[in-house]
Every structure is written in structure tokens, then in C-alpha cells.
Design a protein around this motif. Structure first.
Motif, PDB file in Angstrom:
ATOM      1  N   ALA A 140       0.826  -1.202   0.000  1.00 38.84           N
ATOM      2  CA  ALA A 140       0.000   0.000   0.000  1.00 38.84           C
ATOM      3  C   ALA A 140       0.868   1.264   0.000  1.00 38.84           C
ATOM      4  N   SER A 141       1.929   1.266   0.798  1.00 43.55           N
ATOM      5  CA  SER A 141       2.844   2.412   0.798  1.00 43.55           C
ATOM      6  C   SER A 141       3.450   2.616  -0.575  1.00 43.55           C
ATOM      7  N   ALA A 142       3.791   1.511  -1.233  1.00 42.26           N
ATOM      8  CA  ALA A 142       4.379   1.603  -2.563  1.00 42.26           C
ATOM      9  C   ALA A 142       3.340   2.015  -3.602  1.00 42.26           C
ATOM     10  N   PHE A 143       2.125   1.517  -3.463  1.00 40.05           N
ATOM     11  CA  PHE A 143       1.070   1.807  -4.430  1.00 40.05           C
ATOM     12  C   PHE A 143       0.783   3.305  -4.511  1.00 40.05           C
ATOM     13  N   ARG A 144       0.740   3.960  -3.360  1.00 39.06           N
ATOM     14  CA  ARG A 144       0.409   5.376  -3.391  1.00 39.06           C
ATOM     15  C   ARG A 144       1.570   6.229  -3.907  1.00 39.06           C
ATOM     16  N   ARG A 145       2.716   5.578  -4.138  1.00 40.99           N
ATOM     17  CA  ARG A 145       3.849   6.268  -4.747  1.00 40.99           C
ATOM     18  C   ARG A 145       4.086   5.814  -6.183  1.00 40.99           C
ATOM     19  N   GLY A 146       3.144   5.058  -6.732  1.00 41.89           N
ATOM     20  CA  GLY A 146       3.226   4.702  -8.138  1.00 41.89           C
ATOM     21  C   GLY A 146       3.605   3.287  -8.448  1.00 41.89           C
ATOM     22  N   ALA A 147       3.847   2.443  -7.423  1.00 44.01           N
ATOM     23  CA  ALA A 147       4.226   1.050  -7.668  1.00 44.01           C
ATOM     24  C   ALA A 147       2.974   0.183  -7.682  1.00 44.01           C
ATOM     25  N   GLY A 148       2.687  -0.404  -8.832  1.00 44.25           N
ATOM     26  CA  GLY A 148       1.495  -1.232  -8.954  1.00 44.25           C
ATOM     27  C   GLY A 148       1.769  -2.717  -8.859  1.00 44.25           C
ATOM     28  N   ALA A 149       3.048  -3.123  -8.908  1.00 38.41           N
ATOM     29  CA  ALA A 149       3.410  -4.538  -8.864  1.00 38.41           C
ATOM     30  C   ALA A 149       4.052  -4.851  -7.511  1.00 38.41           C
ATOM     31  N   ALA A 150       3.450  -5.783  -6.769  1.00 32.40           N
ATOM     32  CA  ALA A 150       3.966  -6.172  -5.452  1.00 32.40           C
ATOM     33  C   ALA A 150       4.546  -7.570  -5.553  1.00 32.40           C
ATOM     34  N   GLU A 151       5.715  -7.772  -4.947  1.00 30.38           N
ATOM     35  CA  GLU A 151       6.382  -9.071  -5.029  1.00 30.38           C
ATOM     36  C   GLU A 151       6.949  -9.439  -3.662  1.00 30.38           C
ATOM     37  N   GLY A 152       7.857 -10.398  -3.632  1.00 34.01           N
ATOM     38  CA  GLY A 152       8.477 -10.782  -2.373  1.00 34.01           C
ATOM     39  C   GLY A 152       7.478 -11.409  -1.418  1.00 34.01           C
ATOM     40  N   ARG A 153       7.574 -11.085  -0.155  1.00 27.07           N
ATOM     41  CA  ARG A 153       6.756 -11.751   0.861  1.00 27.07           C
ATOM     42  C   ARG A 153       5.260 -11.511   0.668  1.00 27.07           C
ATOM     43  N   PHE A 154       4.898 -10.377   0.089  1.00 28.58           N
ATOM     44  CA  PHE A 154       3.481 -10.136  -0.193  1.00 28.58           C
ATOM     45  C   PHE A 154       2.933 -11.235  -1.101  1.00 28.58           C
TER      46      PHE A 154
ATOM     47  N   ALA B 211      -5.818  -0.551   3.657  1.00 24.24           N
ATOM     48  CA  ALA B 211      -4.704  -1.314   3.078  1.00 24.24           C
ATOM     49  C   ALA B 211      -3.411  -1.011   3.807  1.00 24.24           C
ATOM     50  N   LEU B 212      -3.209   0.236   4.191  1.00 21.54           N
ATOM     51  CA  LEU B 212      -2.021   0.598   4.955  1.00 21.54           C
ATOM     52  C   LEU B 212      -2.032  -0.061   6.332  1.00 21.54           C
ATOM     53  N   THR B 213      -3.203  -0.176   6.930  1.00 21.62           N
ATOM     54  CA  THR B 213      -3.322  -0.866   8.216  1.00 21.62           C
ATOM     55  C   THR B 213      -3.012  -2.346   8.055  1.00 21.62           C
ATOM     56  N   LEU B 214      -3.527  -2.952   6.987  1.00 23.04           N
ATOM     57  CA  LEU B 214      -3.233  -4.356   6.720  1.00 23.04           C
ATOM     58  C   LEU B 214      -1.740  -4.568   6.511  1.00 23.04           C
ATOM     59  N   GLU B 215      -1.114  -3.665   5.819  1.00 27.79           N
ATOM     60  CA  GLU B 215       0.335  -3.728   5.595  1.00 27.79           C
ATOM     61  C   GLU B 215       1.083  -3.801   6.924  1.00 27.79           C
ATOM     62  N   ARG B 216       0.702  -2.951   7.851  1.00 34.71           N
ATOM     63  CA  ARG B 216       1.367  -2.933   9.164  1.00 34.71           C
ATOM     64  C   ARG B 216       1.086  -4.215   9.945  1.00 34.71           C
ATOM     65  N   LYS B 217      -0.125  -4.731   9.832  1.00 31.27           N
ATOM     66  CA  LYS B 217      -0.463  -5.975  10.527  1.00 31.27           C
ATOM     67  C   LYS B 217       0.374  -7.143   9.997  1.00 31.27           C
ATOM     68  N   LEU B 218       0.518  -7.206   8.688  1.00 30.09           N
ATOM     69  CA  LEU B 218       1.326  -8.268   8.094  1.00 30.09           C
ATOM     70  C   LEU B 218       2.769  -8.188   8.578  1.00 30.09           C
ATOM     71  N   GLN B 219       3.298  -6.980   8.655  1.00 24.75           N
ATOM     72  CA  GLN B 219       4.667  -6.805   9.134  1.00 24.75           C
ATOM     73  C   GLN B 219       4.790  -7.208  10.598  1.00 24.75           C
ATOM     74  N   ARG B 220       3.831  -6.815  11.417  1.00 23.04           N
ATOM     75  CA  ARG B 220       3.881  -7.164  12.839  1.00 23.04           C
ATOM     76  C   ARG B 220       3.788  -8.671  13.028  1.00 23.04           C
ATOM     77  N   PHE B 221       2.928  -9.323  12.262  1.00 24.22           N
ATOM     78  CA  PHE B 221       2.748 -10.767  12.399  1.00 24.22           C
ATOM     79  C   PHE B 221       4.016 -11.514  11.999  1.00 24.22           C
ATOM     80  N   THR B 222       4.571 -11.179  10.838  1.00 22.43           N
ATOM     81  CA  THR B 222       5.725 -11.933  10.342  1.00 22.43           C
ATOM     82  C   THR B 222       6.999 -11.618  11.115  1.00 22.43           C
ATOM     83  N   GLU B 223       7.164 -10.366  11.529  1.00 18.55           N
ATOM     84  CA  GLU B 223       8.376  -9.988  12.238  1.00 18.55           C
ATOM     85  C   GLU B 223       8.312 -10.333  13.725  1.00 18.55           C
TER      86      GLU B 223
END
Length: 290
Positions: free
Chosen positions: A185-199, A221-233
Motif C-alpha cells: 500500500a505504501s508503494a502503491f500510493r507512490r506509483g508502484a502497482g506490482a507487489a512481489e516478495g513476501r506479499f 490497506a495501509l493498516t493491513l500492511e502494518r499488521k502483516l509486518q507485525r505478524f511476520t516480524e
């Protein structure tokens, strides 16, 4: 194949959506059908993985052909002579996209032109990686120059995620932008439409829901992003502390699959007591929005 592309963007690019990394699955001889489900924009693999695991890789490639799913092969950084030799071999492996360090030195105009022409002849798109290093201005200038002068560059890639690089590279007309990790989500709002890696380790239904949130609920979506990071890390890292990198990556994909379809079969490599902690962490975070 159902596309995993975010909807509702006027500047949508063919690379937009979710790309699943296959290296860990190939290295652990995982089931290609599980590793490569329908619902992704495409899949990625490092060239080194293909070379080191040719036997296990073959059924994965067959699975992608069955899905008619795009494949991006990533070249490791190397000297210019080896880079050219590897590139010719990569083209023979049948990718749709080839990714390599777009600002690596020394790149001469003639050497880049040679690779660009070879890719164009095979109708293969090039993806150029930008790294978080100094001086950024020179790297961005070189990358944009390659985009301007190329017939084959279809997308750029930032590794790791960097807000400044995303801002600088996300507005290139007609060019996609890949971003790694859970910063979709952070990347999307800066113009990145393709997400890869752990996502890309999320299940296809969860990914489709997350990408839909980009259009309808960016704050969510930004909240979900943070939740995913908290869960995995947090809980997930603790639960898989004894595993190697490849096993941990596969276990994360299996964990997300469990949450997505409630199949009732947790990853075998995670101890029952650690699995109970993961379930508790997911309940507390309400990880997957309904």
C-alpha cells in the motif's frame, strides 16, 4: 487466469498486481500446484535457483505453462562479460521478463544496447532494479536514461522498498514499478502497482482482497500492511526461529494458506505450541479483513 491486478487505476500497467517468488519452493522440492496457484499476475525466480536446481525447477516451469502465467527470471549482479553470457542463457529458458541491476557499473551504451536488442528480438521485457544506495540521483538518472533509450524495458524495480526511490521512479509513463515486501500500500500510493516478495506468499484470495482495498480503502490497506509486518516480524519469526530461510518462506505461505481456506492442516515444520501462538497472534491482529 484471474488477474491479481489492483483495479481502478487510469495508469494501469500489465505488470500491476501480485508476483509470487518461487525460489524457496523450488529449493525445498515443494508441490508446484501449491506453490503456483492461479490468481497471480506472475511468478519470479532467480537464475541461480534455476541453475542449481534444474530437476526440481522443470515441473514448476511446466506448471506456469499450464497456467499461462508470466515468468520473470532475475539475474544476480555480476561483471559485464558474465552478465551478457548469462543473459543469453536466460533467454533460452523461456521467461516473459528478465530482471537485473539497471544501474550497475560499468554499463556502456553498447553493452546495454546489445541486451536490449536481444530482448526485443525474443519479445522479452526487461525489468531494471534500483537499490537503496548513494548517490541516488545518479542511479535514478541512469535508470531513466535506460528507459528512454530502450525498446524492451517494461518496468523498474526497487529493492529494498525505499520511499524516495518509489517517488522518483513511480511516474515513468508506460513503465511499471515493482516493490518488494509487505509495503504494497505504501508503494502503491507512490506509483508502484506490482507487489512481489513476501506479499506474494499470501494466498490468491487474500491478495485479491488486499489489492481491492487499494482502490476502495487505501487507509485500510495501509493498516493491513502494518499488521502483516507485525505478524511476520513478531510471532511468525519466533515460531520459525529454528528453520532455514527457504523452509521459513514455505512455512509462511502454508500459514497464509491455512488462514485463507481454513483447511485445518498447519505447516508440519512448526511445532504445535508455536502454532498455537501464531493462531493467537492472528486473532489479536485480525489479520485478514472480512
Amino acid at each position: 487466469m484471474t488477474s491479481g491486478r489492483p483495479a481502478g487505476r487510469d495508469d494501469a500497467h500489465p505488470t500491476d498486481g501480485a508476483w509470487r517468488p518461487l525460489d524457496a519452493f523450488v529449493k525445498t522440492d515443494a508441490d508446484p500446484a501449491f506453490a503456483c496457484p492461479a490468481g497471480f499476475t506472475g511468478f519470479t525466480v532467480r537464475w541461480a535457483t534455476v541453475l542449481q536446481h534444474p530437476g526440481p525447477w522443470d515441473p514448476f516451469y511446466d506448471r506456469l505453462v499450464e497456467l499461462e502465467a508470466p515468468l520473470r527470471i532475475d539475474l544476480d549482479d555480476s561483471g559485464p562479460a558474465k552478465r551478457h553470457r548469462d543473459f543469453d542463457r536466460v533467454l533460452d529458458a523461456g521467461p516473459d521478463l528478465v530482471c537485473f541491476d539497471g544501474a550497475a557499473t560499468p554499463w556502456t551504451s553498447s553493452s546495454f544496447e546489445r541486451i536490449d536488442q536481444a530482448a526485443a528480438a525474443d519479445e522479452v521485457g526487461l525489468v531494471l532494479t534500483a537499490h537503496r544506495r548513494q548517490p541516488k540521483a545518479e542511479e535514478v538518472k541512469r535508470l531513466i536514461g535506460h528507459v528512454r533509450d530502450s525498446d524492451s524495458v517494461t518496468a523498474l524495480r526497487i529493492d529494498p522498498f525505499d520511499e524516495d526511490l518509489a517517488d522518483d521512479l513511480g511516474g515513468q509513463e508506460g513503465t511499471g514499478l515493482f516493490s518488494p515486501g509487505f509495503e504494497f500500500a505504501s508503494a502503491f500510493r507512490r506509483g508502484a502497482g506490482a507487489a512481489e516478495g513476501r506479499f506474494g506468499l499470501l494466498g490468491p484470495a487474500a491478495i485479491a482482497q488486499a489489492l481491492e482495498m487499494l482502490r476502495k480503502d487505501l487507509r485500510g490497506a495501509l493498516t493491513l500492511e502494518r499488521k502483516l509486518q507485525r505478524f511476520t516480524e513478531g510471532a511468525f519469526t519466533q515460531a520459525t526461529r529454528r528453520l532455514g530461510d527457504a523452509e521459513r518462506t514455505c512455512a509462511l505461505a502454508e500459514t497464509f494458506a491455512y488462514f485463507e481456506d481454513s483447511r485445518g492442516v498447519p505447516p508440519a515444520v512448526i511445532a504445535p505450541v508455536d502454532w498455537a501462538a501464531l493462531l493467537s497472534a492472528n486473532d489479536q491482529l485480525e489479520l485478514f479483513p472480512s
